[in-house]
Design a protein around this motif. Sequence first.
Motif, PDB file in Angstrom:
ATOM      1  N   ASN A  73       0.830  -1.202   0.000  1.00  0.00           N
ATOM      2  CA  ASN A  73       0.000   0.000   0.000  1.00  0.00           C
ATOM      3  C   ASN A  73       0.868   1.256   0.000  1.00  0.00           C
ATOM      4  N   PHE A  74       1.952   1.255   0.769  1.00  0.00           N
ATOM      5  CA  PHE A  74       2.871   2.397   0.793  1.00  0.00           C
ATOM      6  C   PHE A  74       3.507   2.604  -0.577  1.00  0.00           C
ATOM      7  N   MET A  75       3.973   1.515  -1.185  1.00  0.00           N
ATOM      8  CA  MET A  75       4.592   1.627  -2.510  1.00  0.00           C
ATOM      9  C   MET A  75       3.585   2.120  -3.542  1.00  0.00           C
ATOM     10  N   GLN A  76       2.357   1.647  -3.442  1.00  0.00           N
ATOM     11  CA  GLN A  76       1.310   2.102  -4.353  1.00  0.00           C
ATOM     12  C   GLN A  76       1.093   3.604  -4.217  1.00  0.00           C
ATOM     13  N   GLY A  77       1.029   4.092  -2.993  1.00  0.00           N
ATOM     14  CA  GLY A  77       0.841   5.523  -2.768  1.00  0.00           C
ATOM     15  C   GLY A  77       1.982   6.349  -3.327  1.00  0.00           C
ATOM     16  N   CYS A  78       3.210   5.869  -3.133  1.00  0.00           N
ATOM     17  CA  CYS A  78       4.370   6.593  -3.675  1.00  0.00           C
ATOM     18  C   CYS A  78       4.341   6.639  -5.197  1.00  0.00           C
ATOM     19  N   ILE A  79       4.028   5.505  -5.814  1.00  0.00           N
ATOM     20  CA  ILE A  79       3.995   5.444  -7.282  1.00  0.00           C
ATOM     21  C   ILE A  79       2.892   6.344  -7.829  1.00  0.00           C
ATOM     22  N   LEU A  80       1.697   6.275  -7.248  1.00  0.00           N
ATOM     23  CA  LEU A  80       0.600   7.110  -7.725  1.00  0.00           C
ATOM     24  C   LEU A  80       0.875   8.591  -7.509  1.00  0.00           C
ATOM     25  N   GLY A  81       1.491   8.933  -6.394  1.00  0.00           N
ATOM     26  CA  GLY A  81       1.829  10.333  -6.143  1.00  0.00           C
ATOM     27  C   GLY A  81       2.832  10.857  -7.154  1.00  0.00           C
ATOM     28  N   THR A  82       3.860  10.072  -7.430  1.00  0.00           N
ATOM     29  CA  THR A  82       4.881  10.481  -8.400  1.00  0.00           C
ATOM     30  C   THR A  82       4.290  10.594  -9.800  1.00  0.00           C
ATOM     31  N   ALA A  83       3.491   9.619 -10.191  1.00  0.00           N
ATOM     32  CA  ALA A  83       2.862   9.651 -11.519  1.00  0.00           C
ATOM     33  C   ALA A  83       1.926  10.850 -11.637  1.00  0.00           C
ATOM     34  N   GLY A  84       1.170  11.128 -10.591  1.00  0.00           N
ATOM     35  CA  GLY A  84       0.273  12.279 -10.617  1.00  0.00           C
ATOM     36  C   GLY A  84       1.010  13.589 -10.756  1.00  0.00           C
ATOM     37  N   GLU A  85       2.130  13.720 -10.058  1.00  0.00           N
ATOM     38  CA  GLU A  85       2.916  14.950 -10.182  1.00  0.00           C
ATOM     39  C   GLU A  85       3.496  15.102 -11.575  1.00  0.00           C
ATOM     40  N   ARG A  86       3.905  14.011 -12.180  1.00  0.00           N
ATOM     41  CA  ARG A  86       4.438  14.076 -13.551  1.00  0.00           C
ATOM     42  C   ARG A  86       3.351  14.502 -14.528  1.00  0.00           C
ATOM     43  N   VAL A  87       2.137  13.985 -14.362  1.00  0.00           N
ATOM     44  CA  VAL A  87       1.036  14.370 -15.261  1.00  0.00           C
ATOM     45  C   VAL A  87       0.698  15.843 -15.082  1.00  0.00           C
ATOM     46  N   VAL A  88       0.661  16.302 -13.847  1.00  0.00           N
ATOM     47  CA  VAL A  88       0.353  17.715 -13.594  1.00  0.00           C
ATOM     48  C   VAL A  88       1.457  18.601 -14.160  1.00  0.00           C
ATOM     49  N   ALA A  89       2.694  18.151 -14.118  1.00  0.00           N
ATOM     50  CA  ALA A  89       3.805  18.946 -14.672  1.00  0.00           C
ATOM     51  C   ALA A  89       3.677  19.086 -16.184  1.00  0.00           C
ATOM     52  N   ARG A  90       3.026  18.117 -16.841  1.00  0.00           N
ATOM     53  CA  ARG A  90       2.854  18.196 -18.292  1.00  0.00           C
ATOM     54  C   ARG A  90       1.738  19.132 -18.696  1.00  0.00           C
ATOM     55  N   LEU A  91       0.876  19.536 -17.764  1.00  0.00           N
ATOM     56  CA  LEU A  91      -0.248  20.418 -18.113  1.00  0.00           C
ATOM     57  C   LEU A  91       0.191  21.743 -18.610  1.00  0.00           C
TER      58      LEU A  91
END
Length: 149
Positions: free
Chosen positions: A131-149
């Motif tokens: 669950n911790f690893m999932q949260g880290c991966i989703l957080g990082t992926a979300g920040e990358r997507v927001v950076a592309r906006l």
Amino acid sequence: ESQVKGTMMNEASTTVGDEEAPPTTLSDSCTNSTELSKEKDKNAVDKLSDDRPLPSISKLLNLARPEFPELSFACFLMVGSEATSLITPLVVANAYNTLVDPTVAQEEKMSSISWTMILVLIIHFSGVTANFMQGCILGTAGERVVARL
């Protein structure tokens, strides 16, 4: 006492000159603030529609396309994490069955229950780690997507 309440309600609804008296009850002030927030929301929606259209889900998915491998792995971790929380009661049920079985010796019961509890702890901490690893991966992926906006 009821006459005093009636008098207070009449005073609350009186007007001063051409202006209406400020609300004196909590329900009056809540109604006024609700009406103001609806007007602000309407104006905010109008401003958004004037500037440009809101992004669609397909645009968001296209921005997240490079993150699909990480998101897929995060979904796999989510399933694993949920599976660990669902399997724990089944393992504990086996320990309980051993505990209430009259044909099993006391020492064997304690040994079996001890190993079962160790297994439950391993399963639990595996789920927490996933669950911790999932949260880290989703957080990082979300920040990358927001950076592309």
